[in-house]
Design an enzyme around this catalytic site. Structure first.
Site, PDB file in Angstrom:
ATOM      1  N   ASP A 145       0.823  -1.208   0.000  1.00 21.94           N
ATOM      2  CA  ASP A 145       0.000   0.000   0.000  1.00 21.94           C
ATOM      3  C   ASP A 145       0.855   1.255   0.000  1.00 21.94           C
ATOM      4  O   ASP A 145       0.334   2.359  -0.151  1.00 21.94           O
ATOM      5  CB  ASP A 145      -0.941   0.014   1.212  1.00 21.94           C
ATOM      6  CG  ASP A 145      -2.291  -0.589   0.875  1.00 21.94           C
ATOM      7  OD1 ASP A 145      -2.549  -0.801  -0.318  1.00 21.94           O
ATOM      8  OD2 ASP A 145      -3.082  -0.837   1.810  1.00 21.94           O
ATOM      9  N   ASP A 449      -9.816  -6.771  11.288  1.00 24.45           N
ATOM     10  CA  ASP A 449      -9.642  -8.158  11.721  1.00 24.45           C
ATOM     11  C   ASP A 449     -10.779  -8.577  12.663  1.00 24.45           C
ATOM     12  O   ASP A 449     -11.497  -9.534  12.411  1.00 24.45           O
ATOM     13  CB  ASP A 449      -8.267  -8.364  12.372  1.00 24.45           C
ATOM     14  CG  ASP A 449      -7.892  -7.297  13.382  1.00 24.45           C
ATOM     15  OD1 ASP A 449      -8.625  -6.291  13.520  1.00 24.45           O
ATOM     16  OD2 ASP A 449      -6.863  -7.461  14.059  1.00 24.45           O
TER      17      ASP A 449
HETATM   18  O1  LIG Z   1      -3.606   1.083   4.766  1.00 22.23           O
HETATM   19  C1  LIG Z   1      -3.020   0.131   5.292  1.00 22.23           C
HETATM   20  C2  LIG Z   1      -2.662   0.123   6.649  1.00 22.23           C
HETATM   21  C3  LIG Z   1      -1.999  -0.982   7.168  1.00 22.23           C
HETATM   22  N1  LIG Z   1      -1.674  -2.034   6.386  1.00 22.23           N
HETATM   23  C4  LIG Z   1      -0.943  -3.197   6.962  1.00 22.23           C
HETATM   24  O2  LIG Z   1      -1.608  -3.676   8.108  1.00 22.23           O
HETATM   25  C5  LIG Z   1      -0.695  -4.365   8.943  1.00 22.23           C
HETATM   26  C6  LIG Z   1      -0.877  -3.980  10.391  1.00 22.23           C
HETATM   27  O3  LIG Z   1      -0.474  -2.644  10.596  1.00 22.23           O
HETATM   28  P1  LIG Z   1       0.365  -2.188  11.879  1.00 22.23           P
HETATM   29  O4  LIG Z   1       0.683  -0.755  11.730  1.00 22.23           O
HETATM   30  O5  LIG Z   1       1.472  -3.137  12.133  1.00 22.23           O
HETATM   31  O6  LIG Z   1      -0.763  -2.267  12.958  1.00 22.23           O
HETATM   32  P2  LIG Z   1      -0.867  -3.135  14.306  1.00 22.23           P
HETATM   33  O7  LIG Z   1      -1.659  -2.323  15.238  1.00 22.23           O
HETATM   34  O8  LIG Z   1       0.442  -3.650  14.758  1.00 22.23           O
HETATM   35  O9  LIG Z   1      -1.760  -4.343  13.779  1.00 22.23           O
HETATM   36  C7  LIG Z   1      -2.750  -5.017  14.529  1.00 22.23           C
HETATM   37  O10 LIG Z   1      -4.015  -4.389  14.373  1.00 22.23           O
HETATM   38  C8  LIG Z   1      -4.500  -4.287  13.042  1.00 22.23           C
HETATM   39  C9  LIG Z   1      -5.889  -3.701  13.103  1.00 22.23           C
HETATM   40  O11 LIG Z   1      -5.866  -2.405  13.584  1.00 22.23           O
HETATM   41  C10 LIG Z   1      -4.531  -5.643  12.371  1.00 22.23           C
HETATM   42  O12 LIG Z   1      -4.820  -5.462  11.017  1.00 22.23           O
HETATM   43  C11 LIG Z   1      -3.195  -6.310  12.504  1.00 22.23           C
HETATM   44  O13 LIG Z   1      -3.209  -7.592  11.938  1.00 22.23           O
HETATM   45  C12 LIG Z   1      -2.821  -6.410  13.963  1.00 22.23           C
HETATM   46  O14 LIG Z   1      -1.556  -7.046  14.106  1.00 22.23           O
HETATM   47  C13 LIG Z   1       0.702  -4.025   8.444  1.00 22.23           C
HETATM   48  O15 LIG Z   1       1.243  -5.150   7.806  1.00 22.23           O
HETATM   49  C14 LIG Z   1       0.444  -2.888   7.472  1.00 22.23           C
HETATM   50  O16 LIG Z   1       1.368  -2.866   6.444  1.00 22.23           O
HETATM   51  C15 LIG Z   1      -2.024  -2.040   5.042  1.00 22.23           C
HETATM   52  O17 LIG Z   1      -1.722  -2.983   4.326  1.00 22.23           O
HETATM   53  N2  LIG Z   1      -2.689  -0.962   4.538  1.00 22.23           N
END
Ligand SMILES: O=c1ccn([C@@H]2O[C@H](COP(=O)(O)OP(=O)(O)O[C@H]3O[C@H](CO)[C@@H](O)[C@H](O)[C@H]3O)[C@@H](O)[C@H]2O)c(=O)[nH]1
Ligand SMILES: [Mn+2]
Length: 732
Positions: A145, A449
């Site tokens: 993205d 999720d």
């Molecule tokens: O527009 C976007 C925003 C995020 N992501 C991906 O989403 C994932 C999770 O993002 P991160 O910033 O690491 O968020 P976390 O808060 O650590 O993630 C938790 O919370 C998210 C929901 O808020 C879930 O999607 C994740 O699986 C969960 O691990 C990463 O691989 C990002 O690259 C995208 O692909 N597109």
């Protein structure tokens, strides 16, 4: 999900077992006793309504009612805890040839090369490409993205390195198949390993130097195909928010071989089309694009979703999953969720990032009732779940997207590539409106999720939780307080969006899945309302004490015993959960502290943001702000020492600092002035508040490093404490 024959054969060879945990019985008995105590509390509160009513007593009543509600709603998670084991050694008796392995499409999401370093993302991809699984059945799809040529470059390099890495791992039976983890932790320097390490280092340096330059210059481009790929990033036309879809097949299983001549898994890079005019729905949108593109290319019946920061830590994971799929414990098994477990946590887990209760303990209880929630990563799905309930397949306009469609064309064929570009277009979702509502991951919440898992359960799918001894995946955690709170706030906003939507577990959920299961989802969706009792308990008893108003029973009053039991009981059970799940007292302490801090920061702000939005007042929201995975050296050092990292002047630090100051003042006042019998509980609470606030007070008063509390925050907080104290003189 399994073929009939395989399922029957599986009947003879045990592939997995489940066992009820003994603490279930304790939980049930404790729930009975604790409910009686809560009834007594409600009775006492009702009695107090008869007497004179004050602002303090009303606030305490509200706080207690919320606490009673969340307690009840959380009980369904504790009533039937199960743990599972698989016997992967029996799998070959059920799956006798390579052809019988089910296809597996792995989805990896990344969104920003500067917050999510491409080197780490390719490490994640390599760790799963090297699964002990027939490569002919394995495809890895990467969604970028960030729309970044830097990430594509890293993947091109990874595809080359992978041809050496995969056979190396398999021949030497390496356990850590994430190269970075292998070379950091485990690496036994044989000449062969040394050669591979040199290759890895070369790749690392190339990727990092391209990162430094900020673009892929000609010297790094080695073939006509690469040149063509990078030419898509034309200056000015291609921006992150506005660009055509880019799909690059970096490895094609049927053609590309590793250095030993074995086939490689497919590796496909996808940056979906973006346009400022159409919403992209963040990660849910990215995953839906991957669902469609992968359908056109390989359409595997099993899908693993992974965040780019969560690498595989066990090469047998996919086989373990097959143990469940070949002999499903329930007919409508929709997905198998692994826990989120992290590497790099410090000893005490300062920011309670591990969320042990949510990611490791509660899911065992949700498994007991077949309703494990989806946590975004480390989850294996039956592709079919994304296309309607178990008995209602939703019709699709394009036949190639159907979950039962058999792909006949090679991945790189013109027909497949054209269709792939079409379904990666940014208008595809809008033109085919079932995507995000009935089909695929659901739109409408930044915790796509939680929301998607919940809706799938409402449609009738079941899920299981599997927590193997060796963690299947290891992820990153934020290591600064502000990053951690921002992440928590995003979750809280997303959860409340679900809680207050027309699909709320409280209304829709109860009808769809029954009150017992729905209560667990309600408990999560309304998680941020913890901020109400926490904020009240952090301020009202302390302000009341400063005004000499008692709010709890005297020590000599028999009701005092009830309050002590409620407090110690809740805390004690939490501690027991931590101990029984092999954690430490230090981590439990951090967890309870952070529970309180969230209530005064992220959850408070999220509740405010969502409520004002639902009243039609639109304050700026951030959407899905990606958590940074880049570690500053000095910050990293402080984190390892367990020192809180404040640093930035975040508004979220204000209520937390106010509580720290007020509790300190109230404790001193209580100690010097107040009578013990009448005010013991309030004094205790203030003292407990101070104990929990020590890192905040220290950061305000004693520290001088970069991570200290910004003076501005301290001054504003102290001033506001004076203001609320002044107000309390008038209204309490
Ligand atoms: O527009 C976007 C925003 C995020 N992501 C991906 O989403 C994932 C999770 O993002 P991160 O910033 O690491 O968020 P976390 O808060 O650590 O993630 C938790 O919370 C998210 C929901 O808020 C879930 O999607 C994740 O699986 C969960 O691990 C990463 O691989 C990002 O690259 C995208 O692909 N597109
Ligand atoms: Mn993450």
């Amino acid at each position: 999900m399994a073929t009939n024959t395989a399922a029957t054969t599986a009947g003879k060879h045990q592939l997995h077992t489940q066992r009820l945990l003994r603490r279930t019985y304790f939980n049930r008995a404790f729930a009975v006793v604790y409910s009686l105590a809560l009834l007594a509390l409600l009775y006492r509160q009702a009695l107090s309504l008869v007497g004179p009513i004050s602002l303090a007593s009303i606030s305490m009543l509200i706080a207690d009612l919320v606490l009673v509600f969340v307690w009840i709603a959380s009980q369904a998670c504790r009533m039937k805890l199960i743990s599972r084991e698989v016997y992967v050694e029996n799998l070959h008796k059920v799956i006798t040839s390579k052809e019988d392995f089910l296809g597996l499409d792995i989805f990896i999401c990344t969104a920003d090369p500067f917050k999510e370093p491409p080197l780490n993302v390719v490490n994640t991809a390599l760790s799963v490409m090297a699964y002990d699984y027939p490569p002919e059945k394995l495809s890895v799809y990467v969604s970028d993205d960030g729309g970044s040529e830097l990430t594509l470059f890293a993947f091109m390099e990874a595809a080359k390195f992978g041809r050496f890495w995969l056979p190396f791992c398999k021949r030497n039976n390496v356990m850590d198949r994430c190269p970075d983890a292998y070379f950091k932790l485990n690496y036994s320097p044989s000449p062969e390993a040394q050669t591979i390490k040199d290759m890895y280092e070369k790749m690392r340096m190339k990727i990092e130097s391209v990162m430094e330059k900020g673009k892929v210059t000609d010297e790094y481009i080695t073939s006509e195909e690469e040149l063509q790929a990078f030419s898509q990033w034309k200056d000015g036309i291609f921006t992150r928010q506005q660009h055509p879809s880019v799909i690059q097949v970096l490895l094609e299983g049927s053609k590309d071989k590793d250095i030993e001549g074995n086939p490689m898994p497919n590796l496909v890079y996808i940056s979906r089309e973006k346009s400022k005019a159409s919403p992209h729905h963040f990660k849910a949108g990215a995953l839906n694009t991957l669902l469609r593109v992968s359908a056109v290319m390989t359409n595997a019946p099993i899908i693993l979703t992974l965040d780019c920061d969560m690498y595989s830590n066990d090469p047998k994971t996919a086989q373990r999953v097959l143990c469940f799929i070949m002999d499903p414990p329930y007919p409508k098994l929709g997905y198998i969720q692994f826990p989120q477990i992290y590497h790099g946590l410090n000893k005490a887990d300062t920011y309670a990032a591990e969320l042990r209760q949510i990611f490791q303990i509660n899911p065992m209880g949700l498994d007991g009732i077949r309703h494990v929630n989806y946590v975004g990563t480390g989850c294996f799905f039956n592709r079919r779940v994304f296309f309607g309930g178990p008995s209602s397949l939703i019709p699709l306009e394009i036949q190639e997207l159907r979950p039962d469609y058999v792909v006949k064309q090679p991945i790189k064929s013109e027909q497949v590539m054209n269709l792939a570009h079409q379904v990666a277009g940014c208008n595809y979702d809008e033109d085919h409106t079932d995507w995000g509502s009935k089909i695929g991951l659901k739109y409408g919440s930044v915790v796509e999720d939680f929301y998607t898992g919940y809706r799938l359960q409402c449609e009738g799918w079941h899920s299981i939780f599997y927590h193997p001894k060796r963690p299947a995946f290891l992820g990153d955690v934020p290591i600064s307080l502000h990053d951690s709170l921002s992440q928590n706030k995003r979750w809280a906003v997303g959860l409340l969006e679900v809680g207050l939507s027309k699909y709320s577990p409280v209304t829709f959920g109860v009808k769809a899945m029954g009150i017992f299961a729905a209560s667990t989802y309600a408990h999560y969706a309304l998680w941020p309302i913890w901020s109400i009792p926490i904020t009240i308990y952090a301020f009202i008893p302390q302000l009341s004490m400063l005004n000499n108003i008692p709010v709890f029973p005297k020590v000599s009053d028999p009701w005092f015993f009830l309050y002590s039991f409620l407090f110690l009981g809740a805390y004690g059970q939490q501690l027991l959960d931590f101990i029984l799940s092999q954690s430490t007292i230090g981590r439990w302490w951090s967890d309870q502290r952070f529970w309180l801090l969230r209530g005064l920061t992220s959850h408070l702000f999220a509740t405010f943001e969502v409520l004002t939005k639902s009243l039609g007042i639109n304050i700026a929201t951030q959407g899905f702000n990606v958590t940074s995975k880049v570690i500053d050296d000095e910050q990293g050092k402080r984190y390892d020492q367990g020192i809180f990292e404040f640093g930035v002047a975040s508004p979220m630090f204000v209520p937390m600092s106010m509580a720290a100051i007020l509790n300190l003042v109230a404790s001193i006042y209580g100690f010097l002035v107040i009578n013990f019998d009448g005010f013991f509980a309030q004094m205790f609470l203030a003292g407990f508040g101070v104990l929990n606030s020590l890192p905040i007070l220290e950061a305000m008063i004693l520290r001088s490093d970069k991570g200290r509390m910004p003076t501005k925050v301290t001054i504003i907080s102290a001033f506001l404490v004076l203001v609320i104290y002044g107000a309390s003189l008038l209204v309490l």
